[in-house]
Design a protein around this motif. Sequence first.
Motif, PDB file in Angstrom:
ATOM      1  N   LEU A  68      -2.185  -0.134  -9.803  1.00 47.47           N
ATOM      2  CA  LEU A  68      -1.905  -0.084  -8.714  1.00 47.47           C
ATOM      3  C   LEU A  68      -0.988  -0.027  -8.337  1.00 47.47           C
ATOM      4  O   LEU A  68       0.335   0.431  -7.679  1.00 47.47           O
ATOM      5  CB  LEU A  68      -3.420  -0.062  -8.040  1.00 47.47           C
ATOM      6  CG  LEU A  68      -3.576  -0.105  -6.044  1.00 47.47           C
ATOM      7  CD1 LEU A  68      -3.414   1.727  -5.998  1.00 47.47           C
ATOM      8  CD2 LEU A  68      -4.615  -0.715  -5.079  1.00 47.47           C
ATOM      9  N   GLY A  69      -1.274  -1.469  -8.238  1.00 50.30           N
ATOM     10  CA  GLY A  69       0.261  -2.186  -8.671  1.00 50.30           C
ATOM     11  C   GLY A  69       1.150  -1.765  -8.696  1.00 50.30           C
ATOM     12  O   GLY A  69       2.513  -1.560  -7.819  1.00 50.30           O
ATOM     13  N   ALA A  70       1.562  -1.137  -9.823  1.00 55.15           N
ATOM     14  CA  ALA A  70       2.915  -0.200 -10.774  1.00 55.15           C
ATOM     15  C   ALA A  70       3.302   0.953  -9.903  1.00 55.15           C
ATOM     16  O   ALA A  70       4.359   0.832  -9.705  1.00 55.15           O
ATOM     17  CB  ALA A  70       2.509  -0.372 -12.285  1.00 55.15           C
ATOM     18  N   LEU A  71       2.565   1.434  -9.623  1.00 55.15           N
ATOM     19  CA  LEU A  71       2.362   2.171  -8.720  1.00 55.15           C
ATOM     20  C   LEU A  71       2.153   2.874  -6.666  1.00 55.15           C
ATOM     21  O   LEU A  71       2.072   3.194  -5.950  1.00 55.15           O
ATOM     22  CB  LEU A  71       1.872   3.357  -9.043  1.00 55.15           C
ATOM     23  CG  LEU A  71       1.928   3.964 -10.898  1.00 55.15           C
ATOM     24  CD1 LEU A  71       0.644   4.611 -10.673  1.00 55.15           C
ATOM     25  CD2 LEU A  71       3.249   5.016 -10.584  1.00 55.15           C
ATOM     26  N   LEU A  72       2.073   1.258  -6.062  1.00 59.10           N
ATOM     27  CA  LEU A  72       1.692   0.806  -4.397  1.00 59.10           C
ATOM     28  C   LEU A  72       2.572   1.818  -4.192  1.00 59.10           C
ATOM     29  O   LEU A  72       2.158   2.428  -3.208  1.00 59.10           O
ATOM     30  CB  LEU A  72       1.632  -0.309  -4.749  1.00 59.10           C
ATOM     31  CG  LEU A  72       1.377  -0.722  -3.425  1.00 59.10           C
ATOM     32  CD1 LEU A  72      -0.150  -0.063  -2.636  1.00 59.10           C
ATOM     33  CD2 LEU A  72       1.149  -1.977  -3.060  1.00 59.10           C
ATOM     34  N   GLU A  73       4.295   2.128  -4.632  1.00 57.25           N
ATOM     35  CA  GLU A  73       5.076   2.135  -3.356  1.00 57.25           C
ATOM     36  C   GLU A  73       4.794   3.854  -3.659  1.00 57.25           C
ATOM     37  O   GLU A  73       4.879   4.990  -2.431  1.00 57.25           O
ATOM     38  CB  GLU A  73       6.562   2.091  -3.653  1.00 57.25           C
ATOM     39  CG  GLU A  73       6.952   2.989  -2.947  1.00 57.25           C
ATOM     40  CD  GLU A  73       9.293   2.430  -3.547  1.00 57.25           C
ATOM     41  OE1 GLU A  73       9.406   3.038  -3.124  1.00 57.25           O
ATOM     42  OE2 GLU A  73       8.987   2.142  -4.206  1.00 57.25           O
ATOM     43  N   GLU A  74       4.357   4.727  -4.515  1.00 60.15           N
ATOM     44  CA  GLU A  74       4.158   5.727  -4.760  1.00 60.15           C
ATOM     45  C   GLU A  74       2.971   6.382  -4.207  1.00 60.15           C
ATOM     46  O   GLU A  74       2.679   7.599  -3.708  1.00 60.15           O
ATOM     47  CB  GLU A  74       3.851   6.880  -6.250  1.00 60.15           C
ATOM     48  CG  GLU A  74       4.936   6.710  -6.613  1.00 60.15           C
ATOM     49  CD  GLU A  74       5.790   5.087  -7.261  1.00 60.15           C
ATOM     50  OE1 GLU A  74       6.640   5.200  -7.795  1.00 60.15           O
ATOM     51  OE2 GLU A  74       5.119   4.494  -7.451  1.00 60.15           O
ATOM     52  N   VAL A  75       2.121   5.214  -4.499  1.00 55.83           N
ATOM     53  CA  VAL A  75       0.335   5.377  -3.514  1.00 55.83           C
ATOM     54  C   VAL A  75       0.622   5.602  -2.153  1.00 55.83           C
ATOM     55  O   VAL A  75      -0.109   6.642  -0.998  1.00 55.83           O
ATOM     56  CB  VAL A  75      -0.364   4.881  -3.846  1.00 55.83           C
ATOM     57  CG1 VAL A  75      -2.123   4.078  -3.074  1.00 55.83           C
ATOM     58  CG2 VAL A  75      -1.274   4.933  -5.130  1.00 55.83           C
ATOM     59  N   ARG A  76       1.603   4.907  -1.645  1.00 52.59           N
ATOM     60  CA  ARG A  76       1.497   4.675   0.258  1.00 52.59           C
ATOM     61  C   ARG A  76       1.877   5.823   0.541  1.00 52.59           C
ATOM     62  O   ARG A  76       1.549   6.289   1.229  1.00 52.59           O
ATOM     63  CB  ARG A  76       2.393   3.781   0.351  1.00 52.59           C
ATOM     64  CG  ARG A  76       1.842   1.660  -0.383  1.00 52.59           C
ATOM     65  CD  ARG A  76       2.631   0.919   0.554  1.00 52.59           C
ATOM     66  NE  ARG A  76       2.955   1.358   1.430  1.00 52.59           N
ATOM     67  CZ  ARG A  76       3.921   0.177   2.396  1.00 52.59           C
ATOM     68  NH1 ARG A  76       4.712  -0.653   1.516  1.00 52.59           N
ATOM     69  NH2 ARG A  76       4.814   0.626   3.810  1.00 52.59           N
ATOM     70  N   MET A 120      -0.302   6.219   3.976  1.00 54.83           N
ATOM     71  CA  MET A 120      -0.501   4.534   4.120  1.00 54.83           C
ATOM     72  C   MET A 120       0.421   3.092   4.880  1.00 54.83           C
ATOM     73  O   MET A 120       1.301   3.387   4.003  1.00 54.83           O
ATOM     74  CB  MET A 120      -1.134   4.160   2.687  1.00 54.83           C
ATOM     75  CG  MET A 120      -1.994   2.569   2.570  1.00 54.83           C
ATOM     76  SD  MET A 120      -2.778   1.723   1.269  1.00 54.83           S
ATOM     77  CE  MET A 120      -2.971   3.060   0.742  1.00 54.83           C
ATOM     78  N   SER A 121      -0.633   2.699   5.906  1.00 61.33           N
ATOM     79  CA  SER A 121       1.022   1.669   7.043  1.00 61.33           C
ATOM     80  C   SER A 121       1.124   0.465   5.708  1.00 61.33           C
ATOM     81  O   SER A 121       0.010   0.681   4.957  1.00 61.33           O
ATOM     82  CB  SER A 121       0.021   1.218   8.183  1.00 61.33           C
ATOM     83  OG  SER A 121      -1.349   0.584   7.306  1.00 61.33           O
ATOM     84  N   GLY A 122       1.831   0.159   6.218  1.00 59.64           N
ATOM     85  CA  GLY A 122       2.090  -1.081   5.727  1.00 59.64           C
ATOM     86  C   GLY A 122       1.189  -2.133   5.746  1.00 59.64           C
ATOM     87  O   GLY A 122       0.500  -3.179   4.499  1.00 59.64           O
ATOM     88  N   GLY A 123      -0.001  -2.057   6.122  1.00 65.24           N
ATOM     89  CA  GLY A 123      -0.358  -2.937   6.550  1.00 65.24           C
ATOM     90  C   GLY A 123      -1.634  -2.548   5.902  1.00 65.24           C
ATOM     91  O   GLY A 123      -2.689  -3.735   5.501  1.00 65.24           O
ATOM     92  N   LEU A 124      -2.528  -1.279   5.355  1.00 62.84           N
ATOM     93  CA  LEU A 124      -3.386  -1.327   4.778  1.00 62.84           C
ATOM     94  C   LEU A 124      -2.510  -1.448   3.553  1.00 62.84           C
ATOM     95  O   LEU A 124      -3.697  -1.862   2.628  1.00 62.84           O
ATOM     96  CB  LEU A 124      -3.658   0.645   4.932  1.00 62.84           C
ATOM     97  CG  LEU A 124      -4.173   1.085   6.068  1.00 62.84           C
ATOM     98  CD1 LEU A 124      -4.716   2.926   5.809  1.00 62.84           C
ATOM     99  CD2 LEU A 124      -5.686   0.002   6.044  1.00 62.84           C
ATOM    100  N   ALA A 125      -1.554  -1.350   3.318  1.00 60.55           N
ATOM    101  CA  ALA A 125      -0.718  -2.030   1.900  1.00 60.55           C
ATOM    102  C   ALA A 125      -1.197  -3.009   1.396  1.00 60.55           C
ATOM    103  O   ALA A 125      -1.645  -3.180   0.375  1.00 60.55           O
ATOM    104  CB  ALA A 125       0.161  -1.860   1.746  1.00 60.55           C
ATOM    105  N   GLY A 126      -1.260  -4.300   2.277  1.00 62.92           N
ATOM    106  CA  GLY A 126      -0.751  -5.787   2.007  1.00 62.92           C
ATOM    107  C   GLY A 126      -2.758  -5.581   1.926  1.00 62.92           C
ATOM    108  O   GLY A 126      -3.201  -6.705   1.182  1.00 62.92           O
TER     109      GLY A 126
END
Length: 439
Positions: free
Chosen positions: A63-71, A76-82
Amino acid sequence: MSDRTQTETATIPGPSRPAAEPTPARPEPGPAAPSARSVWLTRLLMVGIVLAALNLRPAITSLGALLEEVRDGLHMSGGLAGLLTSVPPLCFAVFGSAAPRLSRRLGPGAVVLAGMAAITAGLLLRPFAGGTAAFLAASALALMGIALSNVLMPVIVKRYFPDRVGTMTGLYSMALALGTSLAAAATVPVTDALGGDWRYGLAVWAALGVLAVAVWLPLARGGGSAASTADPAADADAGRTAPAAPALPITRSRTAWALACFFGLQATGAYITMGWMPQIFRDAGVSAGTAGVLLAVTMVMGVPLAFVIPRLATRMRTQGPIALALGACGLIGYAGLYLAPAGGAWAWALLLGVSNCAFPLALTMIGMRSRTGAGVVRLSAFAQSVGYLISIPGPILVGTLYEHSGGWDMPLTLMGALMVPQMIAGVLAGRDRTIEDEG
């Protein structure tokens, strides 16, 4: 006289028996069949331990490797991603505390099987969940399976390989490090090979879970009784000689608290390193590609050392010197990042990779600080649950200090300062005593 010698002596004809009337040969009931079954189950259990360990981190690092694509895909907001990045240690702490009760009721093998099934289901469901809430729920399902297995893997090792705790913990830790590195490095290339859809890049890691479930099914049959036949003599010995579990509550054990603090502080360092080290290098002028490779070097260091350190630890009367050596590597690595982050980047990455190998040392000490399987269950659940709770604020605090100070001087000072209590806790946790001694 051994049982086998007595059997052979009883079949020898006595002097009064007529030589012309030999006694018909009777098949001697030897241990061949049980021994073959035990060998087969032992090997299957070793494969199961390795496969379980391989499944304990890909849900996070992929998930960390694809976090930008998942967001972007889930809006997904930055807060939720955090929040998503801070969920793993919280789930490990909350769900891991349920492992002892489930283990007593179902057996550790059955709980590990359930954990592998939960990981597999979570990895399959979350990419196609269709919304942020469902994605988080499926991620929590996978993390619940990881939390249960995290706690019980040292218990499995202690119960079925009591004379090979160091070797088996090393094998398990090495497989865990390999799974962590493999998912971090291969997720993006695999996603590209599958057409560039991040959903398939995340879901593909469920294949490892399917393999683990297939192996743990026969091991967990009958509440783990199949696995326990791998060494029935050892189990019988343990039942006769192991002292009763201590009356002292685990929360009053100094050894348990020392282990929990050591586990939590090493997890803090590991999460900070994985989350922020590439940014430290990039802010120092290192290219993004090189910063990623440096992080990979740090993570890969855990593969060979995770096998060596537990074996070394079990041969030592106290494990404090290893904790001090690993902490010293961390101190030098953070000092190097503070003074010359780009000039000695490769050296600092290697040193921090060595320092992060406090994780297999912590797992080994959990197995060594109790004489009984029940004690290891309680100690593992307590040390890991409390430890992961301790680790939650660290990465957040580092990010806050970085944002408000505008540089890495204050965060790196904090990282180095945290190594000191980690070393102290490691020395205390590594003393030659068990929680039964304190009871």
